[in-house]
Structure formats: structure tokens, C-alpha cells
Design a protein around this motif. Structure first.
Motif, PDB file in Angstrom:
ATOM      1  N   GLU A 139     -16.087  20.176  61.993  1.00 13.20           N
ATOM      2  CA  GLU A 139     -15.480  21.103  61.029  1.00 13.20           C
ATOM      3  C   GLU A 139     -16.319  21.185  59.755  1.00 13.20           C
ATOM      4  OE1 GLU A 139     -11.851  22.415  60.680  1.00 13.20           O
ATOM      5  OE2 GLU A 139     -10.773  21.181  62.148  1.00 13.20           O
ATOM      6  N   VAL A 140     -17.622  21.042  59.936  1.00 12.23           N
ATOM      7  CA  VAL A 140     -18.516  21.137  58.791  1.00 12.23           C
ATOM      8  C   VAL A 140     -18.362  22.488  58.097  1.00 12.23           C
ATOM      9  CG1 VAL A 140     -20.947  21.281  58.131  1.00 12.23           C
ATOM     10  CG2 VAL A 140     -20.168  19.440  59.622  1.00 12.23           C
ATOM     11  N   PHE A 184     -16.209   0.334  77.781  1.00 11.84           N
ATOM     12  CA  PHE A 184     -16.423   0.636  79.195  1.00 11.84           C
ATOM     13  C   PHE A 184     -17.798   0.267  79.725  1.00 11.84           C
ATOM     14  CE2 PHE A 184     -13.358   3.719  77.471  1.00 11.84           C
ATOM     15  CZ  PHE A 184     -12.271   3.480  78.305  1.00 11.84           C
ATOM     16  N   GLY A 185     -18.742  -0.059  78.847  1.00 19.12           N
ATOM     17  CA  GLY A 185     -20.078  -0.422  79.302  1.00 19.12           C
ATOM     18  C   GLY A 185     -21.102   0.671  79.062  1.00 19.12           C
ATOM     19  N   GLU A 186     -22.367   0.354  79.333  1.00 21.07           N
ATOM     20  CA  GLU A 186     -23.482   1.229  78.976  1.00 21.07           C
ATOM     21  C   GLU A 186     -23.498   2.546  79.736  1.00 21.07           C
ATOM     22  OE1 GLU A 186     -27.160  -0.792  79.305  1.00 21.07           O
ATOM     23  OE2 GLU A 186     -26.703  -2.267  77.734  1.00 21.07           O
ATOM     24  N   ASP A 187     -22.904   2.603  80.916  1.00 20.14           N
ATOM     25  CA  ASP A 187     -22.984   3.803  81.735  1.00 20.14           C
ATOM     26  C   ASP A 187     -22.197   4.972  81.135  1.00 20.14           C
ATOM     27  OD1 ASP A 187     -24.040   4.969  84.153  1.00 20.14           O
ATOM     28  OD2 ASP A 187     -21.968   5.064  84.866  1.00 20.14           O
ATOM     29  N   LYS A 188     -21.216   4.671  80.305  1.00 13.88           N
ATOM     30  CA  LYS A 188     -20.387   5.732  79.717  1.00 13.88           C
ATOM     31  C   LYS A 188     -20.995   6.145  78.377  1.00 13.88           C
ATOM     32  CE  LYS A 188     -15.503   6.836  78.761  1.00 13.88           C
ATOM     33  NZ  LYS A 188     -15.328   7.807  79.860  1.00 13.88           N
ATOM     34  N   HIS A 189     -21.903   7.124  78.436  1.00 13.58           N
ATOM     35  CA  HIS A 189     -22.611   7.513  77.212  1.00 13.58           C
ATOM     36  C   HIS A 189     -22.834   9.015  77.092  1.00 13.58           C
ATOM     37  CE1 HIS A 189     -25.860   7.287  80.211  1.00 13.58           C
ATOM     38  NE2 HIS A 189     -26.406   8.252  79.499  1.00 13.58           N
ATOM     39  N   GLU A 190     -22.396   9.802  78.076  1.00 10.49           N
ATOM     40  CA  GLU A 190     -22.675  11.237  78.069  1.00 10.49           C
ATOM     41  C   GLU A 190     -21.873  11.968  76.986  1.00 10.49           C
ATOM     42  OE1 GLU A 190     -22.702  14.821  81.341  1.00 10.49           O
ATOM     43  OE2 GLU A 190     -20.898  13.589  81.163  1.00 10.49           O
ATOM     44  N   ILE A 191     -22.571  12.794  76.238  1.00 12.76           N
ATOM     45  CA  ILE A 191     -21.946  13.676  75.250  1.00 12.76           C
ATOM     46  C   ILE A 191     -22.052  15.104  75.764  1.00 12.76           C
ATOM     47  CG2 ILE A 191     -22.087  14.598  72.902  1.00 12.76           C
ATOM     48  CD1 ILE A 191     -23.193  11.886  72.020  1.00 12.76           C
ATOM     49  N   ILE A 192     -20.931  15.809  75.772  1.00 11.63           N
ATOM     50  CA  ILE A 192     -20.907  17.204  76.212  1.00 11.63           C
ATOM     51  C   ILE A 192     -20.689  18.099  74.998  1.00 11.63           C
ATOM     52  CG2 ILE A 192     -19.766  18.920  77.652  1.00 11.63           C
ATOM     53  CD1 ILE A 192     -18.964  16.699  79.547  1.00 11.63           C
ATOM     54  N   SER A 193     -21.541  19.106  74.892  1.00  9.66           N
ATOM     55  CA  SER A 193     -21.476  20.063  73.787  1.00  9.66           C
ATOM     56  C   SER A 193     -21.531  21.469  74.367  1.00  9.66           C
ATOM     57  CB  SER A 193     -22.640  19.817  72.829  1.00  9.66           C
ATOM     58  OG  SER A 193     -22.698  20.791  71.809  1.00  9.66           O
ATOM     59  N   ALA A 194     -21.367  22.455  73.517  1.00 10.11           N
ATOM     60  CA  ALA A 194     -21.364  23.849  73.958  1.00 10.11           C
ATOM     61  C   ALA A 194     -22.700  24.522  73.685  1.00 10.11           C
ATOM     62  CB  ALA A 194     -20.248  24.625  73.262  1.00 10.11           C
ATOM     63  N   TYR A 195     -23.089  25.389  74.592  1.00  4.38           N
ATOM     64  CA  TYR A 195     -24.238  26.247  74.311  1.00  4.38           C
ATOM     65  C   TYR A 195     -23.978  27.029  73.016  1.00  4.38           C
ATOM     66  CZ  TYR A 195     -25.972  25.511  79.087  1.00  4.38           C
ATOM     67  OH  TYR A 195     -26.444  24.955  80.248  1.00  4.38           O
ATOM     68  N   ASN A 196     -25.050  27.253  72.288  1.00  2.00           N
ATOM     69  CA  ASN A 196     -25.017  28.026  71.040  1.00  2.00           C
ATOM     70  C   ASN A 196     -24.253  27.332  69.918  1.00  2.00           C
ATOM     71  OD1 ASN A 196     -26.489  30.251  72.142  1.00  2.00           O
ATOM     72  ND2 ASN A 196     -24.609  30.885  73.190  1.00  2.00           N
ATOM     73  N   ARG A 205     -18.403   9.134  83.139  1.00  4.20           N
ATOM     74  CA  ARG A 205     -19.579   8.852  82.306  1.00  4.20           C
ATOM     75  C   ARG A 205     -19.480   9.525  80.942  1.00  4.20           C
ATOM     76  NH1 ARG A 205     -24.524   7.505  84.405  1.00  4.20           N
ATOM     77  NH2 ARG A 205     -25.515   9.089  83.085  1.00  4.20           N
ATOM     78  N   THR A 206     -18.559  10.483  80.804  1.00  2.78           N
ATOM     79  CA  THR A 206     -18.437  11.230  79.552  1.00  2.78           C
ATOM     80  C   THR A 206     -17.800  10.364  78.480  1.00  2.78           C
ATOM     81  OG1 THR A 206     -18.120  13.261  80.844  1.00  2.78           O
ATOM     82  CG2 THR A 206     -17.546  13.330  78.505  1.00  2.78           C
ATOM     83  N   CYS A 207     -18.493  10.204  77.367  1.00  5.66           N
ATOM     84  CA  CYS A 207     -17.928   9.431  76.256  1.00  5.66           C
ATOM     85  C   CYS A 207     -17.318  10.329  75.201  1.00  5.66           C
ATOM     86  CB  CYS A 207     -18.967   8.500  75.640  1.00  5.66           C
ATOM     87  SG  CYS A 207     -20.170   9.272  74.547  1.00  5.66           S
ATOM     88  N   ALA A 208     -17.793  11.599  75.107  1.00  7.89           N
ATOM     89  CA  ALA A 208     -17.257  12.482  74.069  1.00  7.89           C
ATOM     90  C   ALA A 208     -17.552  13.935  74.388  1.00  7.89           C
ATOM     91  CB  ALA A 208     -17.843  12.143  72.701  1.00  7.89           C
ATOM     92  N   VAL A 209     -16.655  14.803  73.932  1.00  3.87           N
ATOM     93  CA  VAL A 209     -16.882  16.251  73.910  1.00  3.87           C
ATOM     94  C   VAL A 209     -16.848  16.674  72.452  1.00  3.87           C
ATOM     95  CG1 VAL A 209     -16.006  18.515  74.573  1.00  3.87           C
ATOM     96  CG2 VAL A 209     -15.810  16.576  76.166  1.00  3.87           C
ATOM     97  N   VAL A 210     -17.868  17.409  72.012  1.00  2.00           N
ATOM     98  CA  VAL A 210     -17.918  17.866  70.620  1.00  2.00           C
ATOM     99  C   VAL A 210     -17.880  19.379  70.585  1.00  2.00           C
ATOM    100  CG1 VAL A 210     -20.457  17.685  70.611  1.00  2.00           C
ATOM    101  CG2 VAL A 210     -19.207  17.853  68.452  1.00  2.00           C
ATOM    102  N   LEU A 211     -17.002  19.919  69.755  1.00  2.00           N
ATOM    103  CA  LEU A 211     -16.834  21.364  69.639  1.00  2.00           C
ATOM    104  C   LEU A 211     -16.621  21.774  68.184  1.00  2.00           C
ATOM    105  CD1 LEU A 211     -14.281  21.960  72.528  1.00  2.00           C
ATOM    106  CD2 LEU A 211     -16.692  22.633  72.554  1.00  2.00           C
ATOM    107  N   GLU A 212     -17.060  22.970  67.855  1.00  6.07           N
ATOM    108  CA  GLU A 212     -16.667  23.626  66.613  1.00  6.07           C
ATOM    109  C   GLU A 212     -15.420  24.463  66.922  1.00  6.07           C
ATOM    110  OE1 GLU A 212     -20.516  25.444  64.761  1.00  6.07           O
ATOM    111  OE2 GLU A 212     -20.821  25.147  66.912  1.00  6.07           O
ATOM    112  N   PRO A 213     -14.335  24.325  66.175  1.00  6.49           N
ATOM    113  CA  PRO A 213     -13.171  25.194  66.402  1.00  6.49           C
ATOM    114  C   PRO A 213     -13.501  26.677  66.284  1.00  6.49           C
ATOM    115  CG  PRO A 213     -12.573  23.341  65.016  1.00  6.49           C
ATOM    116  CD  PRO A 213     -14.068  23.305  65.157  1.00  6.49           C
ATOM    117  N   ILE A 214     -14.469  26.986  65.447  1.00 11.07           N
ATOM    118  CA  ILE A 214     -15.072  28.319  65.411  1.00 11.07           C
ATOM    119  C   ILE A 214     -16.584  28.110  65.404  1.00 11.07           C
ATOM    120  CG2 ILE A 214     -15.371  30.462  64.116  1.00 11.07           C
ATOM    121  CD1 ILE A 214     -12.658  29.975  62.826  1.00 11.07           C
ATOM    122  N   GLN A 215     -17.269  28.599  66.429  1.00  9.16           N
ATOM    123  CA  GLN A 215     -18.726  28.471  66.421  1.00  9.16           C
ATOM    124  C   GLN A 215     -19.282  29.309  65.274  1.00  9.16           C
ATOM    125  OE1 GLN A 215     -20.413  29.349  70.327  1.00  9.16           O
ATOM    126  NE2 GLN A 215     -20.598  27.149  70.669  1.00  9.16           N
TER     127      GLN A 215
END
Length: 407
Positions: free
Chosen positions: A227-228, A127-139, A186-196
Motif C-alpha cells: 500500500e505504498v 516450515f523449513g528452507e523449501d518454503k520460500h516462493e514469493i508470488i507477485s503479479a505481472y505489471n 512451497r509458497t511463503c507469500a503472495v504480494v499484491l497492490e490493492p490497486i496496481q
């Protein structure tokens, strides 16, 4: 005749080590199953599991056999060549999961670093350079490299190291509307822990994970599950995503996968893996024969109905006993988690005092963990004997009784 070396003691840590840890006052020297012995010969029950790493306890005979057998054959050959243990383990992971391709490295931070780089590379190529945002959760917690600690939503770990990587957004965990409000093309990925994990053993809601998957599909963003800590049987499924039926695009696995030997993996699909072409990413030690031989033996044992169902059964024992203690002593307000990743939320009068609970447990010869200042964490061996569970919980109750009596 050379002088006999001085005995090792806990004070040596304070003299020689970088002071970024504050280890317990005793030094463990031997472990077997779910028991550990320190320098004085004191026996402790291990409910900590090396922070959810020692999936089969200490010195499991099958893992010792796999390691020593491989140690007599080939230790390291580099990624200029491939090797048999790496390929066996990769095939086992592909056969057991959604994944079609595997990248091996040495730690959870490295696995997440690879996942974030892959997500940005895929978005860049498609998609090009503009699509690079990674969204994560607080904590959240995703590792200690500068990139991964910046993606994680805990400023206490990321502040003080200069300008942070750009294109990272944080949202409230389990808040689908909040995520939807900030997602874009712009969002390229969302990263989550299934259990924080590190922030208090906080499971994701089923509807939340399903909604995140839909939003990622809508915005052509990748869903990454860290899932570390939850992976490799810890929750009673081989990976936690299986419990939810929500399939990620990329999954990271470490901690328990090597049972104590440093190894980690990033799992993904063939289409995404193609963007990591020759030379785009790498690691010197990743996929070494020793680690892969141990991990292959471990997953063969763990990924069985006997072990996975046993994890769920052991969870019920822990939950029932901890809930009873919470009611009797007023120390806990809630017991959270799945499988053998359990968090006991401290009640209002005890908030901020998880460290005191750990110290009291150690005095009763029990090893436990905390997940932030308000939660006591239990992450024992997945195959811990019920006799060890009973003994460890008796010791824990003695610690709780003494602590609450003393105030």
C-alpha cells in the motif's frame, strides 16, 4: 571576496546528475497547498502530488510546525536507542489498523524489502528452507532494490543486472484461477497492490482479493499488501484493505505517510514480528525522530471522517469532469481508480502518448503524471481546494483541446 555562485539551471542536471531521470524543463522552487512556483515565478496547479506523496499538499502548516519543532529537539539518535516520536507514531498506526507491530524505514522499496525478508524468515522458521516462493503479479511495482524489482513483474526494470533472486513467480493480476494453479506448499507469500499503480491504476476485484486471502490461508502463505501508493487516505480509506474488508498479514506503507518527508513503514502482527528478533534486520535512519514527528502529525489529520470523506467527494468531481472530457474530445476510453488515485486510460488513437499529454498540460501550467505510456494519472493533495480542482481541470481541458485539435 568570494565569487558569487552561478545560478542553478535545468542544464545543471544534464551536466552533474546520473542520467536515470528525465525531469521536466522547469525547476520548481516553492510550493504552497496545491500550487507550485518555478524559477521564473510561473504558478502551476499540482495534480501530481509528488507521485502520491504530498498528501496534504505543499508546506502544510501543521507539518511545518511538527518538523521545525522536532528539528529543535532531536534529529537522529540511531536504533541503539528509541525515541518519543517513533513510539507515538507506532502506537497511532497500531491503533488505526490491523497491525500489532511496526518497523520503520525510509522508502517503499525498503518497506517491501523488509516485508519479503520477513515472509521468507517466517516460512523458514516454521516450515523449513523449501518454503520460500514469493508470488507477485505481472505489471506490479514494488521498488527499485534488486530483490523488490525482481519480485515486481516488469522485466524492463529487472533485466540487465545479472542473475535474479530465485523463488519468485508471476501471475496475471485479478486472475484467481491462475494464482490457484501455481500456489503450493512451497509458497511463503503472495504480494499484491490493492490497486496496481505504475501499470495503469488497475483496481483489484473484491472477489479476487477474498479468494487470494483464502488461498494464502490454505497454503500457510502470508498475504502482503503493498500500500505504498494506496495507503494513508489516498483511496478514501486510511488503507485500501479497509475498503475491501480483506486483512493482510503484512502491509507496507510509504509515499503519503510522511507528506514529502522520507519515511516508510512495514505493519504486521506480533506473532510474525517475533521472527525479526534482535539483529535479524535493521536500518540506520529508519524511525528517525524528524520523519516520525511529521508522519504522526499527518496521520492525525488524515485519519478523520472529514478528510477521508472529502477524498471520496473530490474523486467524484474529477471523475465527472474527466469522463465529460473523454466523451467530448475522444482522448480517454475509461476513468479508473478510487479516491484521489485516478487513471485516465487513453483511447486507441492516443495509446502510447501519455507523455505528450503531460507535456501539453505543463504548457498550460498544470502538473500531472502518467502510469505507463497509456494512462494519465492524477494524485493531488487529499485536501486540495475545490477552487484548485476547478482551475486545474480548466487548464487540463485547454491542454486536451489543443492536443486533440493539433492531432
Amino acid at each position: 571576496m568570494s565569487a558569487k555562485p552561478a545560478p542553478i539551471q535545468r542544464a545543471d542536471f544534464d551536466q552533474f546528475m546520473v542520467p536515470n531521470y528525465a525531469p521536466a524543463p522547469f525547476i520548481p522552487v516553492r510550493g504552497l497547498g496545491s500550487r507550485v512556483w518555478d524559477q521564473s515565478g510561473r504558478e502551476l496547479v499540482d495534480f501530481a502530488g509528488g507521485i502520491a506523496v504530498n498528501a496534504l499538499g505543499h508546506c502544510h502548516p501543521r507539518l511545518v510546525e511538527a518538523l521545525t519543532e522536532q528539528a529543535g529537539k532531536l534529529w537522529h539518535i540511531s536504533n541503539v536507542f528509541t525515541n518519543e516520536p517513533t513510539l507515538r507514531l507506532a502506537k497511532r498506526l497500531v491503533d488505526a489498523t490491523f497491525a500489532e507491530r511496526v518497523f520503520f524505514c525510509n522508502s517503499g522499496a525498503e518497506a517491501n524489502e523488509a516485508a519479503f525478508k520477513l515472509a521468507r524468515r517466517v516460512a523458514h522458521d516454521r516450515f523449513g528452507e523449501d518454503k520460500h516462493e514469493i508470488i507477485s503479479a505481472y505489471n506490479s511495482f514494488h521498488g527499485r532494490t534488486f530483490f523488490t524489482v525482481s519480485v515486481a513483474g516488469q522485466t524492463k526494470y529487472s533485466d540487465g543486472f545479472g542473475p535474479k533472486p530465485q523463488g519468485i513467480t508471476h501471475v496475471t493480476y485479478n486472475d484467481l484461477a491462475g494464482l490457484e494453479a501455481v500456489m503450493s506448499d512451497r509458497t511463503c507469500a503472495v504480494v499484491l497492490e490493492p490497486i496496481q499503480g505504475e501499470s495503469g491504476i488497475r483496481p483489484a476485484d473484491q472477489a479476487y482479493l477474498e479468494g487470494v486471502r483464502r488461498l494464502c490461508d490454505k497454503h500457510n502463505a502470508l498475504l502482503i499488501f503493498d500500500e505504498v501508493q494506496t495507503g494513508v487516505g489516498r483511496t478514501g480509506d486510511l488503507y485500501a484493505y479497509m475498503h475491501h474488508g480483506v486483512v493482510p498479514d503484512i502491509l507496507t506503507s510509504a509515499k503519503g505517510i510522511g507528506g514529502g518527508f522520507p519515511i516508510a513503514a512495514m505493519l504486521t502482527t506480533s506473532a510474525l514480528a517475533a521472527h525479526f528478533s534482535v539483529g535479524v534486520h535493521g536500518t540506520t535512519y529508519g524511525g528517525n525522530p524528524l520523519g516520525c514527528a511529521v508522519a504522526d502529525a499527518l496521520i492525525e489529520i488524515v485519519n478523520t471522517p472529514e478528510v477521508l470523506n472529502g477524498v471520496k467527494a473530490r474523486h467524484e468531481i474529477f471523475r465527472a469532469r474527466l469522463q465529460r472530457m473523454g466523451e467530448q474530445y475522444g482522448l480517454f476510453s475509461e476513468i479508473r481508480g478510487r479516491g484521489l488515485l485516478i487513471g485516465a486510460q487513453l483511447s486507441e488513437p492516443w495509446l502510447g502518448k501519455a507523455g505528450q499529454v503531460l507535456a501539453a498540460a505543463e504548457k498550460e501550467a498544470l502538473m500531472v503524471l502518467q502510469a505507463g505510456p497509456d494512462v494519465v494519472r492524477f494524485a493531488p493533495s487529499l485536501v486540495i481546494d475545490e477552487a484548485d480542482i476547478d482551475e486545474g481541470l480548466q487548464r487540463f481541458e485547454r491542454a486536451v483541446a489543443r492536443l486533440t485539435t493539433q492531432g
